[in-house]
Design a protein around this motif. Structure first.
Motif, PDB file in Angstrom:
ATOM      1  N   VAL A  60       0.852  -1.187   0.000  1.00 49.01           N
ATOM      2  CA  VAL A  60       0.000   0.000   0.000  1.00 49.01           C
ATOM      3  C   VAL A  60       0.891   1.242   0.000  1.00 49.01           C
ATOM      4  N   VAL A  61       0.552   2.229  -0.826  1.00 52.20           N
ATOM      5  CA  VAL A  61       1.250   3.516  -0.805  1.00 52.20           C
ATOM      6  C   VAL A  61       0.513   4.445   0.162  1.00 52.20           C
ATOM      7  N   THR A  62       1.265   5.138   0.983  1.00 48.15           N
ATOM      8  CA  THR A  62       0.645   6.012   1.992  1.00 48.15           C
ATOM      9  C   THR A  62       0.979   7.484   1.731  1.00 48.15           C
ATOM     10  N   ASP A  63       0.561   8.331   2.653  1.00 47.90           N
ATOM     11  CA  ASP A  63       0.634   9.781   2.469  1.00 47.90           C
ATOM     12  C   ASP A  63       2.041  10.339   2.309  1.00 47.90           C
ATOM     13  N   ASN A  64       3.073   9.622   2.688  1.00 47.68           N
ATOM     14  CA  ASN A  64       4.420  10.153   2.462  1.00 47.68           C
ATOM     15  C   ASN A  64       4.696  10.380   0.982  1.00 47.68           C
ATOM     16  N   CYS A  65       3.966   9.706   0.126  1.00 48.67           N
ATOM     17  CA  CYS A  65       4.129   9.886  -1.325  1.00 48.67           C
ATOM     18  C   CYS A  65       3.622  11.249  -1.788  1.00 48.67           C
ATOM     19  N   GLN A  66       2.656  11.801  -1.084  1.00 51.33           N
ATOM     20  CA  GLN A  66       2.083  13.088  -1.483  1.00 51.33           C
ATOM     21  C   GLN A  66       3.158  14.170  -1.438  1.00 51.33           C
ATOM     22  N   ARG A  67       3.162  15.029  -2.438  1.00 50.50           N
ATOM     23  CA  ARG A  67       4.148  16.113  -2.616  1.00 50.50           C
ATOM     24  C   ARG A  67       5.542  15.563  -2.921  1.00 50.50           C
ATOM     25  N   CYS A  68       5.670  14.250  -3.146  1.00 51.40           N
ATOM     26  CA  CYS A  68       6.943  13.640  -3.555  1.00 51.40           C
ATOM     27  C   CYS A  68       6.801  13.020  -4.938  1.00 51.40           C
ATOM     28  N   PHE A 117       8.182  10.298  -6.196  1.00 51.99           N
ATOM     29  CA  PHE A 117       9.518  10.044  -6.751  1.00 51.99           C
ATOM     30  C   PHE A 117       9.494   9.012  -7.885  1.00 51.99           C
ATOM     31  N   THR A 118       8.552   8.101  -7.876  1.00 52.95           N
ATOM     32  CA  THR A 118       8.386   7.016  -8.870  1.00 52.95           C
ATOM     33  C   THR A 118       9.575   6.058  -8.988  1.00 52.95           C
ATOM     34  N   GLU A 119      10.436   6.035  -7.987  1.00 53.02           N
ATOM     35  CA  GLU A 119      11.488   4.999  -7.959  1.00 53.02           C
ATOM     36  C   GLU A 119      10.839   3.614  -7.841  1.00 53.02           C
ATOM     37  N   CYS A 120       9.688   3.559  -7.203  1.00 54.48           N
ATOM     38  CA  CYS A 120       8.997   2.294  -6.945  1.00 54.48           C
ATOM     39  C   CYS A 120       8.554   1.570  -8.213  1.00 54.48           C
ATOM     40  N   VAL A 121       8.121   2.335  -9.204  1.00 55.98           N
ATOM     41  CA  VAL A 121       7.463   1.694 -10.352  1.00 55.98           C
ATOM     42  C   VAL A 121       8.422   0.817 -11.154  1.00 55.98           C
ATOM     43  N   VAL A 122       9.690   1.198 -11.190  1.00 54.71           N
ATOM     44  CA  VAL A 122      10.641   0.424 -12.006  1.00 54.71           C
ATOM     45  C   VAL A 122      11.026  -0.896 -11.332  1.00 54.71           C
ATOM     46  N   THR A 123      10.672  -1.066 -10.087  1.00 56.95           N
ATOM     47  CA  THR A 123      10.972  -2.322  -9.391  1.00 56.95           C
ATOM     48  C   THR A 123       9.830  -3.328  -9.506  1.00 56.95           C
ATOM     49  N   CYS A 124       8.675  -2.868 -10.003  1.00 55.08           N
ATOM     50  CA  CYS A 124       7.462  -3.699  -9.934  1.00 55.08           C
ATOM     51  C   CYS A 124       7.360  -4.653 -11.123  1.00 55.08           C
ATOM     52  N   THR A 162      11.828  -0.812  -0.348  1.00 51.44           N
ATOM     53  CA  THR A 162      13.124  -0.171  -0.088  1.00 51.44           C
ATOM     54  C   THR A 162      13.495   0.825  -1.181  1.00 51.44           C
ATOM     55  N   ALA A 163      12.803   0.780  -2.312  1.00 50.31           N
ATOM     56  CA  ALA A 163      13.110   1.717  -3.399  1.00 50.31           C
ATOM     57  C   ALA A 163      12.597   3.124  -3.091  1.00 50.31           C
ATOM     58  N   CYS A 164      11.577   3.232  -2.282  1.00 54.24           N
ATOM     59  CA  CYS A 164      10.974   4.546  -2.007  1.00 54.24           C
ATOM     60  C   CYS A 164      11.843   5.349  -1.046  1.00 54.24           C
ATOM     61  N   PRO A 165      12.307   6.523  -1.481  1.00 52.00           N
ATOM     62  CA  PRO A 165      13.199   7.320  -0.627  1.00 52.00           C
ATOM     63  C   PRO A 165      12.534   7.906   0.609  1.00 52.00           C
ATOM     64  N   VAL A 166      11.196   7.914   0.647  1.00 51.81           N
ATOM     65  CA  VAL A 166      10.500   8.468   1.807  1.00 51.81           C
ATOM     66  C   VAL A 166       9.666   7.416   2.546  1.00 51.81           C
ATOM     67  N   ASN A 189      11.848  17.294  -2.897  1.00 49.56           N
ATOM     68  CA  ASN A 189      13.024  17.333  -2.018  1.00 49.56           C
ATOM     69  C   ASN A 189      12.735  18.048  -0.697  1.00 49.56           C
ATOM     70  N   ALA A 190      11.916  19.098  -0.756  1.00 50.75           N
ATOM     71  CA  ALA A 190      11.536  19.787   0.481  1.00 50.75           C
ATOM     72  C   ALA A 190      10.718  18.863   1.375  1.00 50.75           C
ATOM     73  N   ARG A 191       9.812  18.135   0.754  1.00 55.40           N
ATOM     74  CA  ARG A 191       8.957  17.197   1.522  1.00 55.40           C
ATOM     75  C   ARG A 191       9.812  16.073   2.125  1.00 55.40           C
ATOM     76  N   ARG A 192      10.766  15.587   1.351  1.00 56.91           N
ATOM     77  CA  ARG A 192      11.658  14.529   1.853  1.00 56.91           C
ATOM     78  C   ARG A 192      12.408  15.002   3.097  1.00 56.91           C
ATOM     79  N   THR A 193      12.899  16.223   3.053  1.00 58.03           N
ATOM     80  CA  THR A 193      13.594  16.800   4.207  1.00 58.03           C
ATOM     81  C   THR A 193      12.637  16.926   5.390  1.00 58.03           C
TER      82      THR A 193
END
Ligand code: F3S
Length: 101
Positions: free
Chosen positions: A4-12, A14-21, A48-52, A93-97
């Protein structure tokens, strides 16, 4: 159980996840992605691919994020598949920080 993708994805978004699927189970709107609970084979490669750290196994969702299970299932049914890396949102990047990652 699916992931499940959660709210940390919002304002990010990053789409690193999609290439692993291996089953192209990510779907997206302008704000974030959602996992198709039927297509997900539970490989966990995206976690583990998701930076946030936005992605959880359904049964590992913290209590305050439990509502994201049904939201993913519902949104993934009506949104287009995202299976290629895209530019993160300008706020990523601001959201990640802000999230401490
Ligand atoms: Fe979102 Fe993380 Fe994927 S920010 S788009 S779940 S890599």
């Amino acid at each position: 159980m699916p992931h499940v993708v959660t709210d940390n994805c919002q304002r990010c978004r990053f789409t690193e996840c999609v290439v692993t699927c291996p089953t192209a189970c990510f779907h997206g709107d302008a704000d974030m992605l959602y996992i198709d609970s039927v297509a997900c084979i539970d490989c966990a490669a995206c976690v583990t691919a998701c930076p946030v750290r936005a992605i959880y196994e359904l049964t590992d969702l913290p209590e305050d994020k439990a509502h994201w299970g049904p939201i993913n299932a519902e949104r993934a049914m009506i949104l287009p598949i995202v299976d290629h890396k895209q530019e993160p949102l300008s706020t990523a990047n601001a959201r990640r920080t802000e999230l401490g990652y």
